[in-house]
Design a protein around this motif. Structure first.
Motif, PDB file in Angstrom:
ATOM      1  N   GLY A 110     109.485  83.886 -49.254  1.00 36.11           N
ATOM      2  CA  GLY A 110     109.719  82.905 -50.291  1.00 36.11           C
ATOM      3  C   GLY A 110     110.153  83.457 -51.620  1.00 36.11           C
ATOM      4  N   THR A 111     110.539  84.725 -51.687  1.00 34.65           N
ATOM      5  CA  THR A 111     111.101  85.283 -52.909  1.00 34.65           C
ATOM      6  C   THR A 111     112.558  85.637 -52.650  1.00 34.65           C
ATOM      7  OG1 THR A 111     110.630  87.622 -52.480  1.00 34.65           O
ATOM      8  CG2 THR A 111     108.832  86.283 -53.394  1.00 34.65           C
ATOM      9  N   LYS A 112     113.310  85.839 -53.731  1.00 33.94           N
ATOM     10  CA  LYS A 112     114.736  86.163 -53.577  1.00 33.94           C
ATOM     11  C   LYS A 112     114.943  87.516 -52.899  1.00 33.94           C
ATOM     12  CE  LYS A 112     116.004  82.455 -55.926  1.00 33.94           C
ATOM     13  NZ  LYS A 112     114.705  82.000 -56.468  1.00 33.94           N
ATOM     14  N   ASP A 113     113.891  88.335 -52.803  1.00 36.61           N
ATOM     15  CA  ASP A 113     114.021  89.621 -52.119  1.00 36.61           C
ATOM     16  C   ASP A 113     114.434  89.443 -50.658  1.00 36.61           C
ATOM     17  OD1 ASP A 113     113.444  91.130 -54.340  1.00 36.61           O
ATOM     18  OD2 ASP A 113     111.324  91.422 -53.843  1.00 36.61           O
ATOM     19  N   VAL A 114     114.162  88.254 -50.082  1.00 28.14           N
ATOM     20  CA  VAL A 114     114.551  88.023 -48.692  1.00 28.14           C
ATOM     21  C   VAL A 114     116.071  88.090 -48.542  1.00 28.14           C
ATOM     22  CG1 VAL A 114     114.767  85.494 -48.830  1.00 28.14           C
ATOM     23  CG2 VAL A 114     114.064  86.580 -46.677  1.00 28.14           C
ATOM     24  N   LEU A 115     116.807  87.805 -49.599  1.00 30.42           N
ATOM     25  CA  LEU A 115     118.269  87.891 -49.541  1.00 30.42           C
ATOM     26  C   LEU A 115     118.726  89.327 -49.317  1.00 30.42           C
ATOM     27  CD1 LEU A 115     119.040  85.531 -52.554  1.00 30.42           C
ATOM     28  CD2 LEU A 115     119.159  84.961 -50.111  1.00 30.42           C
ATOM     29  N   TYR A 116     117.970  90.270 -49.878  1.00 26.10           N
ATOM     30  CA  TYR A 116     118.284  91.690 -49.677  1.00 26.10           C
ATOM     31  C   TYR A 116     117.779  92.173 -48.312  1.00 26.10           C
ATOM     32  CZ  TYR A 116     118.606  96.704 -50.580  1.00 26.10           C
ATOM     33  OH  TYR A 116     118.917  98.039 -50.502  1.00 26.10           O
TER      34      TYR A 116
END
Length: 349
Positions: free
Chosen positions: A102-108
């Protein structure tokens, strides 16, 4: 009868809304049809001791609290949810899963999947200062995103506007928060604005701006690993300005429209999500499907069309903390999923 607490943010002024008066009343109704009792628990950090004692009476907890809102975060609540999960309560989305999913780190973390793109991650201010200018040097707009946030908070479109001969790079930036205006400013000044975010332990994600943003965004709703509906909305916050020299605000976003899983032109997306992307997501994050949230969604921009004219999709973000509203078809599946999870929890060993 098994029972769950339904948690949402209490009014900042301390006004207590009952479950029947809240937007989650229909969730309570569907749970009752599936043999699960529920009780509303409005949450405030200042009342955490009382909330802790109430939660111990339940078999599970369903949570609808934003990760960042009005200067507040979920740090104390997530600590409490970890505590009650350790006691054996079912938690709709465990905080450890939020940290992964659920954080934008999942995009990386998932950038190599077919929903990914040229994604970079800056873990600290030094990395942003030294590496982001190289990213901008391609003279294509980029989008920077705080690792946590919602409602456009912490998301910027950035493009280089430095002219030949200028020593100090300048950038044109637009914050995705509603009502923000474009500004031209020194790159060093813009980057300095991230210091507080990094000091609080956050990271920053850097992605290319998606040219088809003007075509809108598609939201794919899931209960655990099954698609339960779609949403569609024109997201205008990062629209290109009609006049690049203007600091005018973007147009207001369009309404979000909801569709059942049967919508014909989204069947390809549904198949990719259930057959390919959910398994790959779990593998990338070292998660089991049983750990996926009771209700969550994935937001997609339209990517470049294929040679055959078919749409592709680029992941924008994943939402797990406070997914509401959602398509009506999701309600029954939420009831079924909660009932199954509670049954597994209370089965005799």
């Amino acid at each position: 009868m098994p029972s769950v607490a339904i948690i949402w943010s209490a009014d900042a002024a301390g006004v207590v809304t009952t479950l029947a008066q809240s937007r989650l009343a229909r969730v309570a109704d569907v749970l009752a049809r599936h043999g699960v009792a529920s009780e509303g628990v409005p949450y405030r950090d200042g009342a955490i001791a009382q909330v802790r004692e109430r939660l111990k009476r339940f078999d599970g907890v369903l949570v609808w609290v934003n990760p960042v809102e009005h200067g507040r975060d979920r740090a104390l609540l997530d600590e409490l949810l970890r505590e009650v999960a350790d006691l054996g309560l079912m938690v709709s989305t465990h905080p450890d899963v939020i940290d992964k999913l659920g954080t934008k780190d999942v995009l990386y973390s998932t950038r190599a999947m077919s929903w990914g793109c040229d994604t970079r991650r800056y873990p600290d201010a030094r990395a942003l200062r030294t590496e982001f200018q190289e990213s901008l040097a391609r003279h294509q707009p980029r989008v920077l995103k705080h690792s946590r946030g919602n409602g456009g908070e912490g998301v910027w479109k950035v493009e280089l506007v430095t002219q030949d001969g200028e020593v100090a790079p300048r950038v044109r930036v637009r914050h995705a928060r509603r009502g923000s205006q474009e500004r031209v400013m020194p790159l060093t000044e813009f980057i300095g604005g991230f210091d507080r975010h990094f000091a609080a332990g956050g990271s920053v994600i850097d992605q290319p701006y998606q040219a088809r943003l003007v075509d809108g965004m598609v939201r794919c709703y899931l209960v655990r690993d099954t698609v339960v509906g779609f949403g569609e909305q024109l997201i205008n916050a990062l629209y290109p300005a009609a006049d690049p020299a203007s600091s005018s605000r973007p147009p207001e976003p369009g309404p979000r429209l909801y569709y059942p899983t049967s919508r014909p032109d989204f069947q390809g997306l549904r198949t990719r999500m259930e057959v390919d992307w959910v398994p790959q997501l779990c593998d990338s994050l070292d998660m089991q499907r049983e750990e996926l949230p009771v209700i969550w969604d994935a937001d997609f921009f339209y990517g470049p069309k294929t040679a055959e004219g078919a749409d592709t999709y680029v992941l924008c973000e994943i939402n797990v903390s406070c997914v509401y509203p959602f398509p009506d078809d999701a309600l029954e599946r939420i009831g079924e999923e909660v009932q199954k999870r509670l049954a597994r929890r209370i089965e005799p060993v």
